[in-house]
Scaffold this motif. Structure first.
Motif, PDB file in Angstrom:
ATOM      1  N   UNK A  35     -11.311   0.794  -4.643  1.00 13.72           N
ATOM      2  CA  UNK A  35     -10.308   0.183  -5.503  1.00 13.72           C
ATOM      3  C   UNK A  35      -8.903   0.298  -4.909  1.00 13.72           C
ATOM      4  N   UNK A  84      -5.101   1.105  -5.060  1.00 12.09           N
ATOM      5  CA  UNK A  84      -4.334   2.057  -5.866  1.00 12.09           C
ATOM      6  C   UNK A  84      -3.212   1.346  -6.618  1.00 12.09           C
ATOM      7  N   UNK A  85      -2.940   1.772  -7.845  1.00 11.09           N
ATOM      8  CA  UNK A  85      -1.898   1.110  -8.620  1.00 11.09           C
ATOM      9  C   UNK A  85      -0.508   1.426  -8.080  1.00 11.09           C
ATOM     10  N   UNK A  86       0.454   0.586  -8.460  1.00 15.28           N
ATOM     11  CA  UNK A  86       1.822   0.782  -8.013  1.00 15.28           C
ATOM     12  C   UNK A  86       2.450   1.991  -8.675  1.00 15.28           C
TER      13      UNK A  86
END
Lengths: 171, 113
Positions: free
Chosen positions: B104, B106-108
């Motif tokens: 996945x 990675x989110x900000x």
């Protein structure tokens, strides 16, 4: 100071000590700073716990928090304004499933921030609890969301995922 | 195959190197990727505070995701209690990896630290 005096008095009331004798001592601000020394030893022991450090039992506190609601999240920031991308990911997943949960902002409480890491034996934030059991962080929640496992886990504790409702409507 | 993010001069940071060594020694992975994601967060340049690791290992067989993550956390206990502030873990068995499990994104960062 007057404020300390009031706190002292309130704490003593909580201890349910013999108030009248103590009260007359406390109401005299001049005696404020010397109070612990002047009271009988048994009393000052009981008071010491409340005045000397105001120590919180963090592990007990957290134990209570994780059992207060079916789903409990320890995160950075608050659901309406997460202060971390990983915490936000958890918030968004919960929102998609329509889950009602208790959120605790570790940035607002340094003791909880460290305490939850000890409690869960898990080094990072965010942390997700379902029915008092540690489930994991952002990665795990994301994985469970993708595989459908989250819907199952929620179902087990009597929470119907909003995504299930959508599936049924499509049929 | 071990992949390590390297900076402009082709060097992997000291923490990244330690992470690689420890995961290799303890989990004998068939595939290992260590990505320094600190640049995605509000930390100084060349920080080694946020990592993503992709670990493919037989050690994960019959282990649920949480158990796999705890295993990795345990190997990197020292790093996680010192400078490493966030660790994104993707843990697969060789079978899962061959079937094409996705890593996945990675989110900000959203500012907080």
């Amino acid at each position: 100071s007057a404020k300390n005096c009031l706190t002292l008095f309130r704490n003593i009331r909580m201890c349910r000590l013999a108030v009248p004798a103590v009260r007359s001592v406390l109401m005299n601000p001049a005696l404020n700073s010397n109070i612990i020394c002047r009271l009988p030893s048994a009393t000052s022991q009981q008071l010491g716990r409340h005045f000397s450090s105001e120590a919180r039992d963090i592990q007990k506190e957290i134990g209570d928090l994780v059992n207060k609601e079916k789903v409990v999240v320890f995160m950075k920031g608050v659901p309406s304004e997460p202060r971390c991308g990983f915490s936000n990911a958890v918030v968004q997943i919960m929102r998609m499933h329509g889950v009602k949960y208790d959120a605790h902002n570790v940035l607002a409480d340094e003791e909880i921030r460290q305490g939850i890491k000890d409690f869960s034996n898990w080094p990072t934030i965010p942390q997700v609890y379902i029915e008092g059991e540690f489930i994991g962080g952002c990665d795990i929640l994301l994985q469970m969301h993708q595989t459908g496992e989250l819907v199952e886990e929620l179902q087990k504790v009597g929470i119907k995922s909003a995504l299930l409702g959508e599936e049924e409507e499509k049929k | 195959v071990n992949l390590l993010t390297r900076n402009m001069s082709g060097m992997a940071g000291p923490v990244a190197s330690i992470i690689e060594r420890k995961l290799t020694d303890m989990l004998k992975p068939s595939h290992l990727q260590i990505i320094n994601e600190s640049y995605m967060h509000s930390v100084p340049k060349n920080s080694e505070t946020h990592f993503k690791v992709v670990v493919v290992s037989e050690s994960f067989t019959d282990k649920k995701p949480l158990a796999r993550h705890r295993l990795v956390n345990d190997v990197l206990k020292e790093e996680l209690s010192s400078g490493v502030h966030a660790l994104s873990i993707n843990a697969f068995t060789p079978e899962q990896w061959d079937k094409g499990r996705q890593v996945d994104k990675s989110p900000n960062c959203m500012g907080g630290f």
